[in-house]
Scaffold this motif. Structure first.
Motif, PDB file in Angstrom:
ATOM      1  N   SER A 131       0.858  -1.193   0.000  1.00  0.00           N
ATOM      2  CA  SER A 131       0.000   0.000   0.000  1.00  0.00           C
ATOM      3  C   SER A 131       0.890   1.237   0.000  1.00  0.00           C
ATOM      4  O   SER A 131       2.111   1.142   0.192  1.00  0.00           O
ATOM      5  CB  SER A 131      -0.892   0.009   1.237  1.00  0.00           C
ATOM      6  OG  SER A 131      -0.093   0.185   2.398  1.00  0.00           O
ATOM      7  N   LEU A 137       0.087  -6.127   0.923  1.00  0.00           N
ATOM      8  CA  LEU A 137      -1.306  -6.381   0.578  1.00  0.00           C
ATOM      9  C   LEU A 137      -1.465  -7.709  -0.140  1.00  0.00           C
ATOM     10  O   LEU A 137      -0.602  -8.114  -0.915  1.00  0.00           O
ATOM     11  CB  LEU A 137      -1.842  -5.274  -0.337  1.00  0.00           C
ATOM     12  CG  LEU A 137      -1.815  -3.848   0.216  1.00  0.00           C
ATOM     13  CD1 LEU A 137      -2.266  -2.866  -0.847  1.00  0.00           C
ATOM     14  CD2 LEU A 137      -2.670  -3.726   1.462  1.00  0.00           C
ATOM     15  N   ASP A 141      -7.204  -7.679   0.487  1.00  0.00           N
ATOM     16  CA  ASP A 141      -6.965  -6.315   0.969  1.00  0.00           C
ATOM     17  C   ASP A 141      -7.223  -5.254  -0.089  1.00  0.00           C
ATOM     18  O   ASP A 141      -6.965  -4.074   0.154  1.00  0.00           O
ATOM     19  CB  ASP A 141      -5.510  -6.175   1.445  1.00  0.00           C
ATOM     20  CG  ASP A 141      -5.169  -7.159   2.551  1.00  0.00           C
ATOM     21  OD1 ASP A 141      -5.990  -7.312   3.473  1.00  0.00           O
ATOM     22  OD2 ASP A 141      -4.095  -7.784   2.467  1.00  0.00           O
ATOM     23  N   THR A 142      -7.705  -5.641  -1.254  1.00  0.00           N
ATOM     24  CA  THR A 142      -7.872  -4.682  -2.346  1.00  0.00           C
ATOM     25  C   THR A 142      -9.267  -4.758  -2.945  1.00  0.00           C
ATOM     26  O   THR A 142      -9.954  -5.771  -2.816  1.00  0.00           O
ATOM     27  CB  THR A 142      -6.837  -4.927  -3.468  1.00  0.00           C
ATOM     28  OG1 THR A 142      -7.049  -6.231  -4.013  1.00  0.00           O
ATOM     29  CG2 THR A 142      -5.406  -4.800  -2.956  1.00  0.00           C
TER      30      THR A 142
END
Length: 160
Positions: A131, A137, A141-142
């Motif tokens: 990040s 990540l 997480d996205t």
């Protein structure tokens, strides 16, 4: 013959990237270009691909701006192929594919090549997605945001 589906106007950057590259032969050509191949014969010997297929893939890579045709350094009548800045931008992609293959495509102890840092002689550290604040990540997480045309900020999160 089956007609190839085009993705050059897709909203997805992955689809457009795949469209620009073309196929796995093209990625192997780019890999060889990073390894120093510049002449048609060098690519052909390394890949063992038929000349007509290689010629077609090189034309596609030139047309998409990944590789350019340059004059031979000795001024001879033949030409060479060189990566453009766009092509050099594929370096992290090639490294990621290489590292994924090292992890998932070889049995433990099976010999394979590895990429080495030329300056220090050590294998590369595994690529990581981070990040903007430095956190590592993963896929959970996205999210994907659809970005509107310039001048309008109408971003909307899209789950994939």
């Amino acid at each position: 013959m089956v007609r190839r589906t085009r993705f050059d106007d897709a909203e997805c950057p992955v689809a457009r990237s795949v469209d620009a590259i073309g196929d796995w032969w093209s990625l192997l050509i780019v890999r060889d270009a990073f390894d120093g191949s510049r002449r048609f014969g060098e690519f052909q010997r390394s890949l063992g691909v038929a000349k007509n297929i290689l010629a077609a893939r090189l034309r596609t890579l030139v047309a998409s701006g990944v590789i350019e045709i340059v004059e031979a350094p000795d001024g001879g009548s033949y030409h060479e192929y060189a990566l453009t800045e766009k092509g050099k931008g594929l370096f992290p992609v090639i490294v990621a594919l290489r590292q994924w293959g090292e992890t998932h495509c070889f049995e433990p102890g099976e010999p394979h090549s590895e990429m080495i840092d030329r300056q220090h002689g050590h294998p590369l550290r595994a690529l990581e997605v981070r990040s903007d604040d430095g956190r590592q990540l993963g896929p959970d997480d996205t999210v994907i945001n659809k970005v509107a045309s310039p001048g309008r900020d109408t971003r909307a999160a899209i789950s994939t």
